[in-house]
Design a protein around this motif. Structure first.
Motif, PDB file in Angstrom:
ATOM      1  N   GLY A   1       0.754  -1.231   0.000  1.00 20.28           N
ATOM      2  CA  GLY A   1       0.000   0.000   0.000  1.00 20.28           C
ATOM      3  C   GLY A   1       0.791   1.290   0.000  1.00 20.28           C
ATOM      4  N   PHE A   2       2.078   1.230  -0.353  1.00 17.37           N
ATOM      5  CA  PHE A   2       2.885   2.439  -0.405  1.00 17.37           C
ATOM      6  C   PHE A   2       2.690   3.179  -1.735  1.00 17.37           C
ATOM      7  N   HIS A   3       2.880   4.484  -1.716  1.00 17.43           N
ATOM      8  CA  HIS A   3       3.025   5.267  -2.937  1.00 17.43           C
ATOM      9  C   HIS A   3       4.522   5.397  -3.180  1.00 17.43           C
ATOM     10  N   VAL A   4       4.986   4.992  -4.361  1.00 18.75           N
ATOM     11  CA  VAL A   4       6.416   4.840  -4.607  1.00 18.75           C
ATOM     12  C   VAL A   4       6.823   5.545  -5.894  1.00 18.75           C
ATOM     13  N   ILE A   5       7.984   6.214  -5.864  1.00 19.85           N
ATOM     14  CA  ILE A   5       8.580   6.771  -7.074  1.00 19.85           C
ATOM     15  C   ILE A   5      10.069   6.423  -7.092  1.00 19.85           C
ATOM     16  N   ALA A   6      10.538   5.899  -8.226  1.00 23.23           N
ATOM     17  CA  ALA A   6      11.954   5.584  -8.424  1.00 23.23           C
ATOM     18  C   ALA A   6      12.517   6.501  -9.506  1.00 23.23           C
ATOM     19  N   PRO A   7      13.416   7.416  -9.172  1.00 25.70           N
ATOM     20  CA  PRO A   7      13.967   8.338 -10.169  1.00 25.70           C
ATOM     21  C   PRO A   7      15.027   7.691 -11.048  1.00 25.70           C
ATOM     22  N   ALA A   8      15.108   8.118 -12.290  1.00 26.79           N
ATOM     23  CA  ALA A   8      16.146   7.649 -13.219  1.00 26.79           C
ATOM     24  C   ALA A   8      17.372   8.548 -13.046  1.00 26.79           C
ATOM     25  N   LEU A   9      18.261   8.158 -12.158  1.00 25.04           N
ATOM     26  CA  LEU A   9      19.393   9.018 -11.815  1.00 25.04           C
ATOM     27  C   LEU A   9      20.403   9.162 -12.948  1.00 25.04           C
ATOM     28  N   PHE A  10      20.484   8.173 -13.831  1.00 27.38           N
ATOM     29  CA  PHE A  10      21.414   8.267 -14.954  1.00 27.38           C
ATOM     30  C   PHE A  10      21.003   9.325 -15.972  1.00 27.38           C
ATOM     31  N   ASP A  11      19.763   9.808 -15.897  1.00 30.88           N
ATOM     32  CA  ASP A  11      19.313  10.814 -16.858  1.00 30.88           C
ATOM     33  C   ASP A  11      20.180  12.070 -16.826  1.00 30.88           C
ATOM     34  N   ARG A  12      20.904  12.265 -15.760  1.00 29.05           N
ATOM     35  CA  ARG A  12      21.829  13.405 -15.692  1.00 29.05           C
ATOM     36  C   ARG A  12      22.882  13.341 -16.799  1.00 29.05           C
ATOM     37  N   VAL A  13      23.271  12.119 -17.189  1.00 27.89           N
ATOM     38  CA  VAL A  13      24.349  11.974 -18.173  1.00 27.89           C
ATOM     39  C   VAL A  13      23.961  11.141 -19.386  1.00 27.89           C
TER      40      VAL A  13
END
Length: 228
Positions: free
Chosen positions: A54-66
């Motif tokens: 039941g969590f609300h979750v977000i996983a960022p794409a950290l490689f998008d910086r490069v």
């Protein structure tokens, strides 16, 4: 179950992220990728936290910086490329993206947000706990590099999980972390899983250890439910 969204950091950098779960959930977690990017495994972690707990979750794409859309294979080539990409990302930029992700969750009404990281993401989770005040709880699975900055004091409860046979994180590193967090024993929990290697929580890797993974997962969920 989840979907891709776009987020914006304070420096106007736009990056992709994987979102799962009900935005009205009272508990929210930022999930931080391994050195291999937003893999199917990381998305499955998000889906499990959302669908089963039941969590609300977000996983960022950290490689998008490069490099945008970088998802790498679990082999030596993928590891080498992931390390090369990571080396191009400044720590302050990492924190900007993590903070933006936490704020995206907070905008949906969650006042208390957690952070969960794996491998490289495990180090980022520790940094999120010590270098920002965005998180109410932090969990790291086999986070390499924590020992070098384990003198930094966390601003929230932290739970750390390590494999007893991790060939990337020696026992001396774990002892260094124990020593440097000795005054924060109520705030920093450390678990070591005998016989488990690096990446024991990922069923796409040869080092997958079902028993260790299930116990670490159980402890992680309980920790977040207690602190969020």
């Amino acid at each position: 179950m989840g979907k891709m969204i776009s987020l914006t950091a304070a420096d106007t950098h736009h990056f992709a992220a994987y979102e799962a779960g009900n935005p009205e959930s009272p508990r929210a977690v930022v999930v931080v990728q391994e050195i291999f990017g937003l893999t199917d495994h990381i998305r499955s972690v998000c889906d499990e936290l959302a669908g089963h707990h039941g969590f609300h979750v977000i996983a960022p794409a950290l490689f998008d910086r490069v490099e945008r859309d970088a998802v790498l294979p679990y082999d030596q080539h993928g590891l080498d490329k992931g390390l090369a990409l990571r080396a191009k990302i400044a720590p302050d930029d990492l924190m900007a993206d993590i903070t933006a992700t936490a704020h995206a969750l907070s905008r949906h009404g969650q006042a208390r947000v957690g952070i969960l990281g794996f491998c490289w993401g495990g180090l980022v989770a520790w940094m999120g706990a010590t270098r920002t005040r965005d998180f109410a709880a932090a969990v790291s699975w086999y986070g390499g590099g924590i020992a070098a900055i384990s003198h930094e004091k966390p601003h929230c409860p932290v739970q750390l999980h390590f494999g007893g046979e991790d060939d990337h994180i020696p026992h001396t590193d774990i002892q260094t972390i124990r020593d440097n967090t000795a005054d924060d024993r109520e705030a920093v929990e450390i678990f070591v899983y005998d016989g488990a290697g690096h990446g024991f929580g990922c069923d796409d890797r040869p080092s997958f250890d079902r028993a260790a993974r299930d116990l670490a997962h159980e402890r992680t969920v309980a920790f977040f439910k207690e602190n969020l």
